[in-house]
Scaffold this active site. Structure first.
Site, mmCIF file in Angstrom:
data_model
loop_
_atom_site.group_PDB
_atom_site.id
_atom_site.type_symbol
_atom_site.label_atom_id
_atom_site.label_comp_id
_atom_site.label_asym_id
_atom_site.label_seq_id
_atom_site.Cartn_x
_atom_site.Cartn_y
_atom_site.Cartn_z
ATOM 1 N N LYS A 13 0.832 -1.216 0.000
ATOM 2 C CA LYS A 13 0.000 0.000 0.000
ATOM 3 C C LYS A 13 0.863 1.261 0.000
ATOM 4 O O LYS A 13 0.593 2.209 -0.711
ATOM 5 C CB LYS A 13 -0.900 0.065 1.256
ATOM 6 C CG LYS A 13 -1.816 -1.080 1.468
ATOM 7 C CD LYS A 13 -2.695 -0.873 2.687
ATOM 8 C CE LYS A 13 -1.945 -0.797 4.014
ATOM 9 N NZ LYS A 13 -1.400 -2.061 4.504
ATOM 10 N N ARG A 88 -8.374 1.189 9.400
ATOM 11 C CA ARG A 88 -8.046 -0.208 9.629
ATOM 12 C C ARG A 88 -9.211 -0.936 10.288
ATOM 13 O O ARG A 88 -9.170 -2.145 10.430
ATOM 14 C CB ARG A 88 -6.833 -0.291 10.544
ATOM 15 C CG ARG A 88 -5.494 -0.232 9.785
ATOM 16 C CD ARG A 88 -4.598 -1.119 10.455
ATOM 17 N NE ARG A 88 -3.219 -1.308 10.369
ATOM 18 C CZ ARG A 88 -2.189 -0.612 10.006
ATOM 19 N NH1 ARG A 88 -2.330 0.562 9.552
ATOM 20 N NH2 ARG A 88 -0.978 -1.063 10.089
ATOM 21 N N ARG A 127 12.387 -6.789 5.246
ATOM 22 C CA ARG A 127 12.439 -5.324 5.261
ATOM 23 C C ARG A 127 13.512 -4.829 6.233
ATOM 24 O O ARG A 127 13.659 -5.364 7.328
ATOM 25 C CB ARG A 127 11.060 -4.824 5.701
ATOM 26 C CG ARG A 127 10.796 -3.408 5.384
ATOM 27 C CD ARG A 127 9.343 -3.167 5.148
ATOM 28 N NE ARG A 127 8.547 -3.174 6.376
ATOM 29 C CZ ARG A 127 7.272 -2.773 6.411
ATOM 30 N NH1 ARG A 127 6.669 -2.371 5.325
ATOM 31 N NH2 ARG A 127 6.607 -2.807 7.530
ATOM 32 N N ARG A 160 12.961 -3.141 11.771
ATOM 33 C CA ARG A 160 12.000 -2.372 12.563
ATOM 34 C C ARG A 160 11.462 -3.272 13.661
ATOM 35 O O ARG A 160 11.199 -4.444 13.420
ATOM 36 C CB ARG A 160 10.838 -1.970 11.646
ATOM 37 C CG ARG A 160 10.625 -0.503 11.499
ATOM 38 C CD ARG A 160 9.664 -0.215 10.383
ATOM 39 N NE ARG A 160 8.302 -0.655 10.675
ATOM 40 C CZ ARG A 160 7.277 -0.489 9.845
ATOM 41 N NH1 ARG A 160 7.451 0.117 8.694
ATOM 42 N NH2 ARG A 160 6.078 -0.911 10.150
ATOM 43 N N ARG A 171 0.664 -8.857 14.014
ATOM 44 C CA ARG A 171 0.067 -7.782 13.195
ATOM 45 C C ARG A 171 -0.860 -8.356 12.132
ATOM 46 O O ARG A 171 -1.941 -7.838 11.891
ATOM 47 C CB ARG A 171 1.174 -6.974 12.503
ATOM 48 C CG ARG A 171 1.883 -6.015 13.423
ATOM 49 C CD ARG A 171 3.156 -5.496 12.794
ATOM 50 N NE ARG A 171 2.942 -4.627 11.663
ATOM 51 C CZ ARG A 171 3.884 -4.344 10.760
ATOM 52 N NH1 ARG A 171 5.080 -4.879 10.841
ATOM 53 N NH2 ARG A 171 3.623 -3.530 9.772
HETATM 54 P P1 AMP Z 1 1.972 0.415 9.460
HETATM 55 O O1 AMP Z 1 3.274 1.044 9.107
HETATM 56 O O2 AMP Z 1 0.828 0.910 8.621
HETATM 57 O O3 AMP Z 1 2.045 -1.093 9.472
HETATM 58 O O4 AMP Z 1 1.608 0.884 10.958
HETATM 59 C C1 AMP Z 1 2.503 0.650 12.032
HETATM 60 C C2 AMP Z 1 1.728 0.655 13.330
HETATM 61 O O5 AMP Z 1 1.097 1.943 13.540
HETATM 62 C C3 AMP Z 1 0.592 -0.354 13.434
HETATM 63 O O6 AMP Z 1 1.046 -1.656 13.782
HETATM 64 C C4 AMP Z 1 -0.266 0.290 14.519
HETATM 65 O O7 AMP Z 1 0.314 0.114 15.802
HETATM 66 C C5 AMP Z 1 -0.156 1.776 14.178
HETATM 67 N N1 AMP Z 1 -1.207 2.185 13.225
HETATM 68 C C6 AMP Z 1 -1.021 2.649 11.969
HETATM 69 N N2 AMP Z 1 -2.184 2.944 11.379
HETATM 70 C C7 AMP Z 1 -3.145 2.640 12.281
HETATM 71 C C8 AMP Z 1 -4.566 2.705 12.261
HETATM 72 N N3 AMP Z 1 -5.240 3.129 11.189
HETATM 73 N N4 AMP Z 1 -5.229 2.315 13.370
HETATM 74 C C9 AMP Z 1 -4.577 1.912 14.475
HETATM 75 N N5 AMP Z 1 -3.248 1.801 14.548
HETATM 76 C C10 AMP Z 1 -2.524 2.167 13.473
#
Ligand code: AMP
Length: 240
Positions: A13, A88, A127, A160, A171
């Site tokens: 994405k 989400r 990654r 990370r 996740r």
């Molecule tokens: P991502 O890089 O999109 O995988 O996001 C990393 C982390 O940020 C996730 O594992 C959540 O802890 C938090 N996060 C990002 N976007 C959201 C969202 N829309 N709702 C809740 N937590 C989020």
């Protein structure tokens, strides 16, 4: 035009949204990146979300919606945007719709980027991120010139915290659970589309642009400039 990109972590994405910004002029907003920056700067918001992000848990809906909506400035609403990693959950999707209705700027579409789970785990475990400037790399698909070092600043490449295998599994499980009602929400609402997320990112991007044109979401003049560009690929290292 206003879009959200849906799909599990590692589905591409972020890269696709970034390509949309570079080549189509839509503003890319990523909640994950926004939170990581806030954490790195040790801001009050960063401190509030840190424990969720580090453990791969979802930040509470009310907080995410508030932060996201505050970033949707009149300029961004007019220019068009792609939200990546948000919404989400069904609650976040409803919160976003309510906020956009107030601005008379409803969402045009939710695009689900679909990839099999084994591919997601492979992508996420490979990654690497620069410990100094945050640029993204991948052990198989976006290798740095010098192993373990960032091309831009020579910083050390690390995994990370939320890309460690156990956290990745958590996740993906959390995402699977939230995805069903989220997709059902957009199915009911209308404007849900699916794109096959397997293959090279440029291949997926071509599929995405084809979809945009077929549905009339973007005019051909806006999508005309979407062919592969060498320097995009180099800069793409900075995104996941
Ligand atoms: P991502 O890089 O999109 O995988 O996001 C990393 C982390 O940020 C996730 O594992 C959540 O802890 C938090 N996060 C990002 N976007 C959201 C969202 N829309 N709702 C809740 N937590 C989020």
């Amino acid at each position: 035009m206003r879009f959200v990109f849906l799909g599990p972590p590692g589905t591409g994405k972020g890269s696709l949204a970034w390509l949309c910004e570079q080549r189509v002029g839509l503003k890319h907003i990523s909640t994950g990146e926004m939170f990581r920056q806030e954490i790195a700067r040790n801001t009050p918001l960063g401190r509030r979300v840190q424990r969720y992000v580090m453990n791969g848990r979802l930040v509470p809906n009310a907080l995410v919606v508030k932060v996201m909506v505050s970033r949707l400035t009149p300029d961004i609403l007019a220019k068009g945007f792609v939200l990546d990693g948000f919404p989400r959950t069904q609650g976040q999707a409803a919160g976003l719709d309510r906020a956009l209705a107030k601005y008379l700027a409803p969402l045009d579409a939710a695009v689900y980027i679909d990839s099999p789970e084994r591919l997601l785990v492979r992508r996420l475990t490979g990654r690497r991120v620069c410990s100094r400037c945050g640029a993204n790399y991948h052990l198989r698909t976006m290798r740095p010139k010098r192993p373990g070092r960032c091309d831009h600043c020579q910083g050390r490449l690390i995994i990370r915290k939320d890309d460690e295998v156990e956290t990745i599994k958590k996740r993906l499980a959390i995402d699977r659970k939230a995805a069903k009602p989220l997709l059902a929400y957009y199915r009911r609402r209308g404007g849900l589309a699916r794109v096959n997320g397997t293959g090279h990112i440029e291949t997926v991007f071509v599929r995405l642009m084809r979809l945009f044109r077929q549905r009339g979401w973007l005019t051909s003049s806006r999508t005309a400039n979407t062919a592969r560009r060498g320097n995009d690929r180099a800069q793409n290292r900075r995104r996941n």
